[in-house]
Design a protein around this motif. Structure first.
Motif, short mmCIF file in Angstrom:
data_model
loop_
_atom_site.label_atom_id
_atom_site.label_comp_id
_atom_site.label_asym_id
_atom_site.label_seq_id
_atom_site.Cartn_x
_atom_site.Cartn_y
_atom_site.Cartn_z
N ASP A 146 0.80 -1.13 0.22
CA ASP A 146 0.10 0.08 -0.12
C ASP A 146 0.78 1.42 0.01
N THR A 147 0.20 2.38 -0.18
CA THR A 147 1.01 3.87 -0.27
C THR A 147 1.69 3.94 1.10
N ARG A 148 1.08 3.52 1.90
CA ARG A 148 1.97 3.78 3.67
C ARG A 148 3.05 3.04 3.42
N GLU A 150 4.91 2.17 0.92
CA GLU A 150 5.65 2.60 0.10
C GLU A 150 6.28 3.92 0.48
N ARG A 151 5.90 4.61 1.30
CA ARG A 151 6.61 5.76 2.11
C ARG A 151 7.55 5.17 2.57
N ARG A 154 10.64 4.21 0.98
CA ARG A 154 11.22 5.44 0.42
C ARG A 154 12.18 6.11 1.38
N ARG A 162 7.38 1.73 -9.21
CA ARG A 162 5.98 1.50 -9.48
C ARG A 162 5.91 0.56 -10.76
N HIS A 165 -0.33 2.50 -11.64
CA HIS A 165 -0.93 3.32 -10.49
C HIS A 165 -1.60 2.95 -9.53
N PRO A 166 -1.67 3.38 -8.46
CA PRO A 166 -2.28 2.77 -7.07
C PRO A 166 -3.90 2.59 -7.37
N THR A 172 -7.66 0.33 1.67
CA THR A 172 -6.47 0.70 1.38
C THR A 172 -6.30 1.08 0.00
N GLU A 173 -5.12 1.86 -0.37
CA GLU A 173 -4.76 2.27 -1.61
C GLU A 173 -3.37 1.09 -1.81
N VAL A 175 -0.53 -0.67 -4.34
CA VAL A 175 0.08 -0.40 -5.38
C VAL A 175 1.27 -1.57 -5.52
#
Length: 211
Positions: A146-148, A150-151, A154, A162, A165-166, A172-173, A175
């Protein structure tokens, strides 16, 4: 300590695997409220039946504090068979040199040491994944997250490349993307997480899986 549990060791480490399924229940069902299969406070799915490799992170009290599941992309994967919508126009990877990670989870006490803005245990589990990849001559790990997360990747200096797109999946979002398996990525993780030497150990022989 990080344990590598391969299929031939399932019976010998059945209690550790059960504890891992309990950790996954606490993280994915209770904390994140994902739509996952649970029974008797254990979380498992069909991909656990495909004889994956598990990395288990143990704390100083020997309790399992983290885990991740790894499967070759030459067989069924979550990305190809459960979340193909995250591929966009890209074909699902199917290579002996690319494995899929899933069910990355940490359940840590408040006193857990931190480094580089994250719990040090996060870096240990990331480093264990890369060390496993280097030991098996992998070039990349593909994952659905998920994008959480992903952060977090990083911030840990192991950025997700990626694939598409998410998209909203449940609450949840989600990816999909690739993670680089290289000596350079391992060195970045070790430096950022203040790790000294290999973290992944063979559970029976007590030898580093990668040095």
């Amino acid at each position: 300590m990080m344990q590598l549990i391969t299929p031939e060791l399932y019976d010998e480490f059945s209690s550790e695997l059960k504890e891992m399924y309990g950790l996954r229940h606490r993280v994915f069902k209770e904390r994140l409220d994902w739509d996952v299969q649970t029974e008797e406070e254990l979380e498992t799915d069909a991909y656990d039946g495909l004889r994956p490799v598990y990395l288990l992170l143990k704390g100083s009290d020997w309790r399992i504090r983290g885990c991740v599941r790894l499967l070759p992309t030459t067989g069924p994967t979550m990305l190809r068979d459960t979340f193909p919508m995250l591929l966009g126009e890209t074909a699902a990877p199917a290579s002996a040199r690319i494995w899929e990670s899933s069910r990355f989870a940490l359940d840590l006490p408040a006193s857990t040491p931190k480094a580089g803005g994250l719990a040090q245990a996060t870096y240990e589990l990331f480093a264990g994944m890369i060390e496993f990849g280097l030991s098996n001559e992998l070039t990349r790990i593909v994952t659905v997250t998920d994008t959480r997360m992903e952060r977090i990747l990083r911030l840990a200096t192991w950025p997700l490349a990626r694939i598409g797109h998410p998209k909203a999946v449940g609450n949840t979002e989600a990816v999909a993307g690739f993670l680089e398996v290289s000596h350079a990525s391992l060195m970045r993780i070790r430096w950022r997480g203040r790790l000294n030497g290999p973290v992944l150990w063979q559970p029976v022989l007590g030898l580093p899986a990668y040095a």
